[in-house]
Design an enzyme around this catalytic site. Sequence first.
Site, PDB file in Angstrom:
ATOM      1  N   LYS A 119       0.808  -1.212   0.000  1.00  0.00           N
ATOM      2  CA  LYS A 119       0.000   0.000   0.000  1.00  0.00           C
ATOM      3  C   LYS A 119       0.849   1.273   0.000  1.00  0.00           C
ATOM      4  O   LYS A 119       0.466   2.281  -0.599  1.00  0.00           O
ATOM      5  CB  LYS A 119      -0.946   0.009   1.200  1.00  0.00           C
ATOM      6  CG  LYS A 119      -1.882  -1.202   1.267  1.00  0.00           C
ATOM      7  CD  LYS A 119      -2.676  -1.406  -0.002  1.00  0.00           C
ATOM      8  CE  LYS A 119      -3.545  -2.641   0.049  1.00  0.00           C
ATOM      9  NZ  LYS A 119      -4.166  -2.970  -1.230  1.00  0.00           N
ATOM     10  N   GLU A 203      -2.076   7.570   7.835  1.00  0.00           N
ATOM     11  CA  GLU A 203      -2.392   8.698   6.982  1.00  0.00           C
ATOM     12  C   GLU A 203      -3.580   9.482   7.547  1.00  0.00           C
ATOM     13  O   GLU A 203      -4.284   9.014   8.441  1.00  0.00           O
ATOM     14  CB  GLU A 203      -2.702   8.251   5.550  1.00  0.00           C
ATOM     15  CG  GLU A 203      -3.919   7.382   5.393  1.00  0.00           C
ATOM     16  CD  GLU A 203      -4.098   6.861   3.967  1.00  0.00           C
ATOM     17  OE1 GLU A 203      -3.114   6.872   3.201  1.00  0.00           O
ATOM     18  OE2 GLU A 203      -5.216   6.445   3.638  1.00  0.00           O
ATOM     19  N   ARG A 295      -7.443  -7.325  -9.415  1.00  0.00           N
ATOM     20  CA  ARG A 295      -8.232  -8.550  -9.590  1.00  0.00           C
ATOM     21  C   ARG A 295      -9.652  -8.149  -9.978  1.00  0.00           C
ATOM     22  O   ARG A 295      -9.988  -6.961  -9.960  1.00  0.00           O
ATOM     23  CB  ARG A 295      -8.284  -9.343  -8.279  1.00  0.00           C
ATOM     24  CG  ARG A 295      -8.781  -8.504  -7.099  1.00  0.00           C
ATOM     25  CD  ARG A 295      -8.952  -9.306  -5.834  1.00  0.00           C
ATOM     26  NE  ARG A 295      -9.109  -8.485  -4.658  1.00  0.00           N
ATOM     27  CZ  ARG A 295     -10.209  -7.870  -4.285  1.00  0.00           C
ATOM     28  NH1 ARG A 295     -11.288  -7.960  -5.027  1.00  0.00           N
ATOM     29  NH2 ARG A 295     -10.255  -7.153  -3.171  1.00  0.00           N
TER      30      ARG A 295
END
Length: 485
Positions: A119, A203, A295
């Site tokens: 990430k 974050e 995906r």
Amino acid sequence: MNNKKINKVLIANRGEIALRIIRACKELEIKSVVIFSEVDVEGIWVRKADECYPIMGDPLQAYLNYDRIIALALKANCDAIHPGYGFLSESAEFAEACGKNGIIFIGPKPEHIALFGDKMASKVAMKQIGVPVLEGTDEPVLDKKEGAKIAAEIGFPVIIKAAFGGGGRGMRIVMNAKSFNDMFDSAQNESIKYFGRSEVFIEKYVQNPRHIEVQIIADKYGNVVHLGDRDCSIQRRHQKVIEIAPSPRLNEAVRKELYRTSTKAMFKLGYESVGTVEFLVDEQDNIYFIEMNTRVQVEHPVTEVISGIDLIQRMIEIAEGDKLRFLQEDIKFRGYAIEFRINSEDPQKNFMPSAGTITSYITPGGPGVRIDSSAYAGYKIPPNYDSMIGKLIVSALDWEGAVKKARRALDEFYIEGVVSNIPLHREIVRDKDFIAGNFTTSYLEKKMDLFNLKAVDAQAEEEKKVGYIAKLIASIKEHKINVRS
């Protein structure tokens, strides 16, 4: 670039997505092979595939042991493997191992799976090519004290996320410094449990955003198009509950910017196959990239409905080396589609999973109604996997029509033997804010106490009557009893 016709696909998955891939293969005249664990012996996808192979032992590991899966694919003379979603679908190691064994992995290149599986690395990569991201850490955080210091610098509220995770796991919202340590430990522990890694990142947390994602599809020749957006704001603990295509109340300028940003980023990175670029849109219509899913998504049917494009078939054709057969201007979107995840869980008991045998199963139908499910009356839902029974997808030419169709279809949906979340969906589609298209990621959190789920007891009694009628009809057929009205 090597182009190779795929003749036989091993499906490294189970349930409704395995059945969905089998159907796509049949239409492409490709043979399908499935694997199954010992608790999935009665799965309908096992019966529908051209070939099936058992993998005994731990039911969860059956779909995660990629050495065994690849060995079976080779034994069955499969050209390719489709991973579906979940399990090995975002394993770069699995994709790479397929290639080393001469098997086509139906999905993105391993390097892209690895990039977006990390990430922080994906956030840095997207930032470098001009995609807006949330303020936060660019390196993994392991130390709690360091994390607390970073959070204070960013300013509360913040969100802690598993650096190598997804699907809402390993995520914790921290509203103030006092609760940071407990939330940090909780996020790390869940990350270790589900992903085997303790790294997290921190974050800025955006309050009351909308969760908007863009479906992209790209071939090996640099052609990238989008297939519209989906609103996934209605979620619980970062797990999606309802998905809508397109978002009913998104500013058109913002929508166009999301499309432009997503396709441009995937072109620059040389991405191929299908993928979903996910964003948060705040109350001022600022957009922030949060993650990329490499995906097919659970919610892909709503995109298929409004675009008319079969995403699974296009995945297979791209893996064969085909060029995209359409340009962006060729894609015409039509109306609205809503997907309801039908889960075997009890909303009145903190969404406790309800494994067991489905005794009666009556699905809705009619124009604009699609069911993606592998459930049937007599099917035993095992406790080893997620609680999803299937997906109800409704569509109409306008938003109002889609909501009305959803109400009708949900009222027709009857499941006995296990508790389901259908009563919750029935409440949602009658809520004035949902009808108006007013919802953010905090929708369910704010609404749950207002929904009177106990009021559906009368509906449950009606479902029991329907179950009795179904059994009566079965008895009549069995004994060939003549009945006159």
